[in-house]
Design an enzyme around this catalytic site. Structure first.
Site, PDB file in Angstrom:
ATOM      1  N   GLY A  12       0.821  -1.218   0.000  1.00 58.66           N
ATOM      2  CA  GLY A  12       0.000   0.000   0.000  1.00 58.66           C
ATOM      3  C   GLY A  12       0.847   1.256   0.000  1.00 58.66           C
ATOM      4  CG  ASP A  13       0.302   4.036   2.208  1.00 58.18           C
ATOM      5  OD1 ASP A  13      -0.839   4.391   1.884  1.00 58.18           O
ATOM      6  OD2 ASP A  13       0.608   3.652   3.351  1.00 58.18           O
ATOM      7  CE  LYS A  16      -3.182   1.893  -3.691  1.00 56.48           C
ATOM      8  NZ  LYS A  16      -2.125   1.929  -2.667  1.00 56.48           N
ATOM      9  N   GLY A  40      -5.926   5.808   1.747  1.00 61.74           N
ATOM     10  CA  GLY A  40      -5.628   7.245   1.734  1.00 61.74           C
ATOM     11  C   GLY A  40      -4.803   7.512   0.505  1.00 61.74           C
ATOM     12  CG  HIS A  41      -5.782   6.335  -2.779  1.00 62.40           C
ATOM     13  ND1 HIS A  41      -6.643   5.630  -3.576  1.00 62.40           N
ATOM     14  CD2 HIS A  41      -5.235   5.418  -1.940  1.00 62.40           C
ATOM     15  CE1 HIS A  41      -6.610   4.346  -3.239  1.00 62.40           C
ATOM     16  NE2 HIS A  41      -5.772   4.200  -2.237  1.00 62.40           N
ATOM     17  CD  GLN A 236      -6.941  -1.209   1.283  1.00 60.05           C
ATOM     18  OE1 GLN A 236      -7.770  -1.820   0.645  1.00 60.05           O
ATOM     19  NE2 GLN A 236      -7.213  -0.018   1.789  1.00 60.05           N
ATOM     20  CB  THR A 251      -6.901  -4.818   4.179  1.00 65.20           C
ATOM     21  OG1 THR A 251      -8.101  -4.121   4.542  1.00 65.20           O
ATOM     22  CG2 THR A 251      -6.914  -5.149   2.681  1.00 65.20           C
ATOM     23  CB  THR A 311      -2.520   9.209   3.111  1.00 62.86           C
ATOM     24  OG1 THR A 311      -1.257   9.144   2.451  1.00 62.86           O
ATOM     25  CG2 THR A 311      -3.367  10.273   2.446  1.00 62.86           C
ATOM     26  N   GLY A 314      -1.811   9.029   9.784  1.00 61.05           N
ATOM     27  CA  GLY A 314      -0.644   9.790  10.218  1.00 61.05           C
ATOM     28  C   GLY A 314       0.419   8.935  10.885  1.00 61.05           C
ATOM     29  CB  VAL A 426      11.213  12.529 -10.069  1.00 61.33           C
ATOM     30  CG1 VAL A 426      11.962  11.387 -10.731  1.00 61.33           C
ATOM     31  CG2 VAL A 426      10.645  13.492 -11.121  1.00 61.33           C
TER      32      VAL A 426
END
Ligand code: GDP
Ligand code: IMO
Ligand code: MG
Length: 436
Positions: A12-13, A16, A40-41, A236, A251, A311, A314, A426
């Site tokens: 995840g994270d 995406k 969280g996206h 995810q 998950t 996201t 925290g 980047v």
């Protein structure tokens, strides 16, 4: 444009949200098919729809950010409808909040369609998650995701369609609350939830989205029949998939390609472009095995340089090196046709950069990713060390502008996996992309 899936290739994270936002600029539909507010996206864009004369255009302005949790990131674009398909669990309180925030950013109502068959995540789900201890045992996002999917599997869940039949909604809610009140008779927070009040509150909230509740299976299959451009946004990552991930530290939904079939009702063979999104290193939030974790100053440095904090919650993310054993596995189970590599800029400044190409397990060398937790947690990564680079990458706009060592880093990954890397990111902004 071919129907396109954007899926997390790690835990995840991976970025995406950024990629989905970029790819759905010309999309007709952008579809979430799994998860809920655990996702969280984050999208950073300088192109927000703005009213110019009679038209709405996406024009450059000052960078703005938006954190999506339930609504697919494509819904930020003027002409893209966000679809919340039935594989999701939807918290109506969070949905209304997110719709309001998105409306404020766009200056107009986002277009969304919500599956009548999507399950609702209601206020008792996070309470139950806490009471059961799974929140602390797994270090979940504490949103109630597990209990909501369990209600679905136990066939006692409430769905979006229930909001269309208020009396039935109240009766079903009464039955489920009665059941949970019996299981936890002494818990004040749970006992305080009363069916009549909760039903009224949720029905009132749903006034702002009730007319968007439709048959999204028909909607999406018709759209594909008419050659509309549809982007599927995974939540995810593959290693958090309920069946294929590092169980039990996963998950409760299908975060891999099969989730589109079960969670959106679109046969996976209709999707010809399957993009795996991978960070140039690895992160994980929550408990569970993570062979390439850097539990030293390198890990802290990656966290600081990559701003690796959740996201949604925290929480500091655990950080480590790129794991090709894991990526080989997630490419196999998803059938990635290409990869997009994010956060390469974060690796600037390391003298050399380790990449895991195999694992060592009790003296044996493993090339295949073991999904049995007891084995995975005893695996030690075998690293190849690649030369690092010192130049910042965030202003590069073409692959050829990257330092040679950074180019080599990307090519090694491509060669090892045998999958083309079609874009290198980047920076967080939607302009910091190196297309290849
Ligand atoms: P997602 O859950 O896969 O959408 O990823 P998140 O949004 O939770 O986390 C990715 C974070 O990295 C976000 O804060 C993005 O804005 C940021 N990001 C995405 N791509 C890049 C990149 O190439 N470089 C840097 N420095 N940040 C990026
Ligand atoms: P996106 O879509 C990273 C992790 C949690 C926990 C485990 C189970 O932003 O990539 P859950 O609340 O789902 O029952 O938690 O899964 N997790 C995520 N980690 N990114 C996510 O989503 C995640 N969604 C859940 O930290 O370890
Ligand atoms: Mg995220």
């Amino acid at each position: 444009m071919p129907a396109t899936a954007v899926l997390g290739a790690q835990w995840g994270d991976e970025g995406k949200g950024k990629i989905v936002h970029l790819l759905s600029r010309d999309a007709d539909y952008c579809v979430r098919f799994n998860g809920g507010t655990n996702a969280g996206h984050r999208v950073v864009t300088s192109r927000v729809p703005v009213l110019v004369g009679a038209d709405r255009n996406e024009i450059p302005g000052k960078p703005q950010e938006f954190k999506f949790h339930l609504i697919p990131a494509g819904a930020l674009h003027e002409n893209c409808t966000g679809v919340l398909a039935h594989g999701m669990v939807i918290d109506p309180y969070a949905l209304v909040q997110e719709l309001n925030a998105l409306r404020e950013l766009r200056g107009s109502d986002p277009q969304i369609s919500i599956s009548a068959n999507a399950h609702m995540l209601l206020p008792y789900h996070p309470i139950i998650e806490r009471l059961e201890g799974s929140q602390s045992a797994l270090d979940t996002t504490a949103k109630g995701i597990g209990p909501a999917y369990r209600d679905k599997a136990a066939r006692i869940g409430l769905r979006m369609s229930d909001l269309l039949f208020p009396q039935r909604f109240f009766e079903k809610l009464s039955a489920i609350l009665e059941r949970y009140h019996k299981i936890w008779p002494d818990h004040p927070e749970l006992q305080r939830l009363q069916a009549s009040e909760l039903a009224q509150e949720v029905l009132r909230l749903s006034e702002s989205f009730r007319d968007r509740i439709v048959d999204t299976v028909r909607l999406l299959n018709d759209a594909l029949d008419q050659d509309k451009y549809v982007v599927f946004e995974g939540a995810q990552g593959a290693l958090l998939d309920l069946d294929l991930g590092t169980y039990p530290y996963v998950t409760s939904s299908t975060a891999t390609i099969g989730g589109i079939g079960s969670g959106a009702g679109v046969p996976p063979q209709r999707i010809s472009r399957v993009i795996g999104v991978a960070k140039a290193y690895t992160t994980r939030v929550g408990h569970g095995p993570f062979p390439t974790e850097a539990i030293d100053s390198n890990g802290e440095r990656l966290r600081a340089q990559g701003q690796e904090f959740g996201t949604t919650t925290g929480r500091p993310r655990r950080c480590g090196w790129l794991d090709l054993v894991a990526l080989r596995y997630t490419a196999m189970i998803n059938g990635f046709t290409e990869l997009m590599l994010t956060k390469l800029d974060v690796l600037t400044g390391f003298k050399e950069i380790p990449i895991a190409t195999s694992y060592r397990y009790h003296g044996r060398v493993l090339y295949d990713f073991p999904t049995v937790c007891e084995i995975l947690q005893e695996c030690e990564p075998v690293y190849e060390r690649l030369p690092g680079w010192q130049e910042p990458l965030s202003d590069c706009r073409d692959f050829s502008e990257l330092p040679k060592a950074a180019q080599q880093y990307v090519r090694v990954i491509e060669d090892e996996l045998g999958i083309p890397i079609s874009m290198v990111s980047v920076g967080p902004s939607d302009e910091q992309n190196l297309w290849r």
